[in-house]
Design an enzyme around this catalytic site. Structure first.
Site, short mmCIF file in Angstrom:
data_model
loop_
_atom_site.label_atom_id
_atom_site.label_comp_id
_atom_site.label_asym_id
_atom_site.label_seq_id
_atom_site.Cartn_x
_atom_site.Cartn_y
_atom_site.Cartn_z
N PHE A 46 -37.03 19.16 64.29
CA PHE A 46 -36.56 18.84 65.64
C PHE A 46 -37.41 17.73 66.21
CE2 PHE A 46 -35.28 19.14 70.01
CZ PHE A 46 -33.92 19.40 69.88
N ASP B 75 -26.66 15.53 63.27
CA ASP B 75 -27.30 16.74 62.75
C ASP B 75 -26.26 17.48 61.91
OD1 ASP B 75 -29.22 18.77 62.53
OD2 ASP B 75 -28.68 19.69 64.42
N GLY C 167 -28.45 10.85 74.88
CA GLY C 167 -29.44 10.51 73.85
C GLY C 167 -29.38 9.09 73.33
N GLU D 69 -24.91 6.31 68.48
CA GLU D 69 -25.37 7.69 68.64
C GLU D 69 -26.86 7.79 68.32
OE1 GLU D 69 -25.27 10.47 69.87
OE2 GLU D 69 -24.02 11.89 68.78
N ASP D 70 -27.53 8.73 68.94
CA ASP D 70 -28.96 8.89 68.67
C ASP D 70 -29.23 9.57 67.33
OD1 ASP D 70 -27.93 11.35 69.54
OD2 ASP D 70 -29.57 11.78 70.92
N LYS E 87 -29.96 13.39 60.07
CA LYS E 87 -30.54 14.53 59.34
C LYS E 87 -29.51 14.94 58.30
CE LYS E 87 -32.90 16.73 63.25
NZ LYS E 87 -32.94 17.98 64.07
N THR F 193 -20.47 17.25 66.52
CA THR F 193 -20.26 16.41 67.70
C THR F 193 -19.45 15.16 67.34
OG1 THR F 193 -22.39 17.16 68.56
CG2 THR F 193 -21.41 15.24 69.62
N LEU F 194 -19.91 14.43 66.32
CA LEU F 194 -19.21 13.19 65.95
C LEU F 194 -17.86 13.46 65.32
CD1 LEU F 194 -21.74 10.51 64.77
CD2 LEU F 194 -20.14 10.47 66.69
N ARG G 270 -37.37 11.64 77.18
CA ARG G 270 -36.49 10.64 76.58
C ARG G 270 -37.11 9.25 76.64
NH1 ARG G 270 -31.26 12.99 76.18
NH2 ARG G 270 -30.83 14.60 77.73
N GLY H 120 -23.08 17.37 62.45
CA GLY H 120 -21.92 16.49 62.38
C GLY H 120 -20.77 16.94 63.28
#
Ligand code: IMP
Ligand code: MG
Length: 184
Positions: A156, A107, A47, A103-104, A135, A111-112, A169, A109
């Site tokens: 979304f 959301d 992303g 990062e894209d 978000k 993942t990060l 994308r 959090g």
């Protein structure tokens, strides 16, 4: 001919000109903050690719890039499972480097949170986060975000690196998905 993405688009959330203008601003800010530092941009695939390339062009300080791919959603578009796994690790060690995660979108959090914990164990000189979209109202784990392009509502979105079931994308803007078109 109607483009394939058209039926999926409810509305444009951030147009191309606004995206580019904000990325230029971030570039100016980052170039000042990282003046004289050994900067490594760490792009989270897939992303983050569009944001990375435009951000690179807006930086006036020398920098290197590396890529990390994680899987958290699989091909599901709706909910994060909270389970994160590295599917492509960095090519080089980051000890002593000034690392900026690109990062894209943040959301929940998760993942990060996973990525920053993992990278912190590799002893970078500094580790900061630059996200195009945030978000904030969806957050489940606290993430110290250093640079944010836009705070967006809980919708979304797709385009500009963000996918809709791996597609679209390439669009130069951020669009909101037509809820009737989300495939579970
Ligand atoms: P988090 O772990 O919940 O913060 O999710 C972060 C990841 O979920 C991002 O890197 C995106 O790949 C994906 N994601 C979250 N929201 C969206 C969205 O609105 N559109 C596309 N991908 C999203
Ligand atoms: Mg995705």
């Amino acid at each position: 001919m109607t483009p394939a993405w058209k039926p999926f688009l409810k509305e444009t959330l951030i147009g191309e000109a606004d995206l580019q203008a904000r990325i230029k601003e971030l570039g100016v800010q980052l170039s000042a903050d990282y003046q004289g530092e050994d900067l490594l941009l760490l792009c989270i695939l897939k992303g983050g690719i569009m944001f990375l390339t435009d951000l690179m062009r807006s930086l006036t300080v020398p920098h290197e890039v590396d890529f990390l791919a994680v899987s958290s959603y699989g091909r599901e578009v709706r909910d994060s499972t909270g389970v994160v796994r590295i599917v492509k690790d960095l090519d080089e060690p980051i000890d002593g480097r000034h690392v900026l995660i690109v990062e894209d979108i943040i959301d929940t959090g998760h993942t990060l949170d996973y990525i920053t914990r993992n990278l912190a164990t590799r002893n970078p000189a500094s580790l900061k986060i630059c996200t195009l979209l945030d978000k904030t109202e969806r957050r489940e784990v606290e993430i110290p975000v250093d640079y944010t392009g836009f705070v967006i509502p809980d919708k979304f979105v797709f385009g500009y690196g963000l996918d809709l079931d791996e597609k679209f994308r390439e669009l130069p803007f951020i669009g909101v998905v037509n809820p009737g078109m989300i495939v579970d």
